[in-house]
Design a protein around this motif. Structure first.
Motif, PDB file in Angstrom:
ATOM      1  N   ILE A 136       0.858  -1.192   0.000  1.00 28.46           N
ATOM      2  CA  ILE A 136       0.000   0.000   0.000  1.00 28.46           C
ATOM      3  C   ILE A 136       0.889   1.236   0.000  1.00 28.46           C
TER       4      ILE A 136
ATOM      5  N   LEU B 157       0.935   4.956  -1.919  1.00 29.19           N
ATOM      6  CA  LEU B 157       0.105   5.811  -2.756  1.00 29.19           C
ATOM      7  C   LEU B 157       0.891   6.935  -3.428  1.00 29.19           C
TER       8      LEU B 157
ATOM      9  N   SER C  13      -0.787  -2.797 -12.823  1.00 31.45           N
ATOM     10  CA  SER C  13      -0.369  -2.959 -11.433  1.00 31.45           C
ATOM     11  C   SER C  13       1.113  -3.283 -11.316  1.00 31.45           C
TER      12      SER C  13
ATOM     13  N   GLN D 204       3.536  -0.715  -9.316  1.00 24.08           N
ATOM     14  CA  GLN D 204       4.423  -1.163  -8.246  1.00 24.08           C
ATOM     15  C   GLN D 204       5.820  -0.581  -8.435  1.00 24.08           C
TER      16      GLN D 204
ATOM     17  N   GLN E 208      -7.137  -3.919  -8.218  1.00 26.96           N
ATOM     18  CA  GLN E 208      -6.289  -2.892  -7.627  1.00 26.96           C
ATOM     19  C   GLN E 208      -6.080  -1.665  -8.505  1.00 26.96           C
ATOM     20  N   SER E 209      -6.636  -1.680  -9.715  1.00 29.20           N
ATOM     21  CA  SER E 209      -6.490  -0.518 -10.587  1.00 29.20           C
ATOM     22  C   SER E 209      -7.864  -0.095 -11.095  1.00 29.20           C
TER      23      SER E 209
ATOM     24  N   ARG F  61      -8.545   6.515  -4.381  1.00 28.91           N
ATOM     25  CA  ARG F  61      -7.560   6.155  -3.356  1.00 28.91           C
ATOM     26  C   ARG F  61      -8.256   5.584  -2.120  1.00 28.91           C
TER      27      ARG F  61
ATOM     28  N   ARG G  32      -4.885   1.002  -5.993  1.00 29.66           N
ATOM     29  CA  ARG G  32      -3.470   1.380  -5.918  1.00 29.66           C
ATOM     30  C   ARG G  32      -3.031   2.263  -7.090  1.00 29.66           C
ATOM     31  N   SER G  33      -3.869   2.315  -8.134  1.00 27.26           N
ATOM     32  CA  SER G  33      -3.532   3.133  -9.297  1.00 27.26           C
ATOM     33  C   SER G  33      -4.800   3.401 -10.085  1.00 27.26           C
TER      34      SER G  33
END
Length: 307
Positions: free
Chosen positions: A20, A22, A76, A80, A199-200, A217, A222-223
């Motif tokens: 996590i 950001l 993702s 990362q 996650q996106s 967010r 995460r994106s």
């Protein structure tokens, strides 16, 4: 934090898969082409032509990338690396698809598999197993969407599934509560269907604001990606990654020129000014369309506030 991370696993645990983080932890030295597609099909209404690429053209474009030494990673995986300040490998590209149309499975997946390319597919969660009703104005409201079992097969094939809201609205002109529900619920619905992390996020129509980015967010993504028809900039917000629109008119060589910067520019302040003006216009249109209901009258007080 150690500068070693594991590749994103589309079928990974819902609890742990992506640290996590950001904000980026360091500079990235190069721009990244993130390609935007919607449909890969031979059948489409002419009004929808800008958003549809034929299978033959799509294979030509992917072949050009492969022959040019490019390799594709998921959003993702890219996020990362950007988050922890790791360099992105040279000749790296991200291939993304919006909406979650059924023809991804038949038109795009075989080509991606042939060249060993990863991709990220952003799905309108409320339309899974149904049709693309939001495309009525373009004559494509009956285009089939993926079924839940189709998405599971895509995960097994290494395709990342991201969220694209519940109903494909213009999130940046919705009130905060409605926008939050669209964003948050889309992640819950997809994760429940997939038993895998989502996650996106991709903003419908590419419309994002400070408020919508903050909501994405807060929802645990995460994106997120926008459009802009620009190369992703080294200093971009991870919740506003730019993408390049790829059309049927682009040959394989044209695509290579595009991702090397010809016809694509990093985001600039002029783009933000135009976006703010267009958002105001869309808000006014929405108020008129809704007939200035009680809720709309309250919202009209904030028309001059750019978010």
């Amino acid at each position: 934090m150690a500068n070693t991370i594991q590749p994103f696993d589309p079928r990974g645990s819902l609890q742990t898969n992506f640290p996590i983080i950001l904000e980026r932890n360091g500079p990235i030295s190069q721009t990244i082409p993130i390609l935007l597609y919607h449909s890969v099909s031979d059948q489409f209404d002419q009004r929808y032509g800008r958003w549809c690429v034929t299978p033959r053209r799509f294979e030509e474009q992917m072949s050009a990338l492969a022959e040019g030494g490019f390799h594709a990673i998921s959003i993702s995986d890219l996020a990362q690396k950007l988050a922890v300040g790791l360099p992105v490998p040279d000749r790296c590209v991200a291939v993304t698809f919006d909406d979650g149309l059924k023809d991804f499975q038949s038109g795009a997946l075989p080509v991606l598999t042939k060249f060993g390319f990863a991709a990220t597919l952003y799905v309108v969660a409320g339309s899974v197993g149904k049709t693309s009703g939001w495309l009525a104005a373009l004559g494509e409201d009956r285009r089939p969407m993926l079924q839940p079992e189709d998405m599971l097969e895509l995960l097994d094939a290494g395709i990342e599934i991201g969220a694209h809201s519940m109903t494909h609205p213009e999130l940046d002109i919705l009130d905060r509560k409605a926008a939050c529900e669209e964003i948050r619920t889309s992640r819950i619905v997809l994760e429940d269907a997939l038993s895998a992390p989502v996650q996106s996020f991709a903003y419908p129509f590419g419309y994002a604001s400070t408020t919508t980015r903050a909501l994405v967010r807060k929802a645990g993504f995460r994106s997120a990606v926008v459009v802009r028809h620009a190369l992703s900039s080294p200093d971009e917000d991870l919740f506003g990654l730019s993408r390049l629109i790829v059309t049927e008119q682009l040959s394989g060589s044209d695509l290579l020129e595009l991702i090397h910067g010809k016809g694509a520019k990093p985001p600039a302040i002029q783009h933000k000014i135009k976006t703010d003006i267009w958002r105001l216009v869309r808000r006014v249109r929405r108020l008129h369309r809704d007939g200035f209901s009680a809720g709309s009258r309250s919202e009209s007080k904030d028309l001059g506030r750019m978010v």
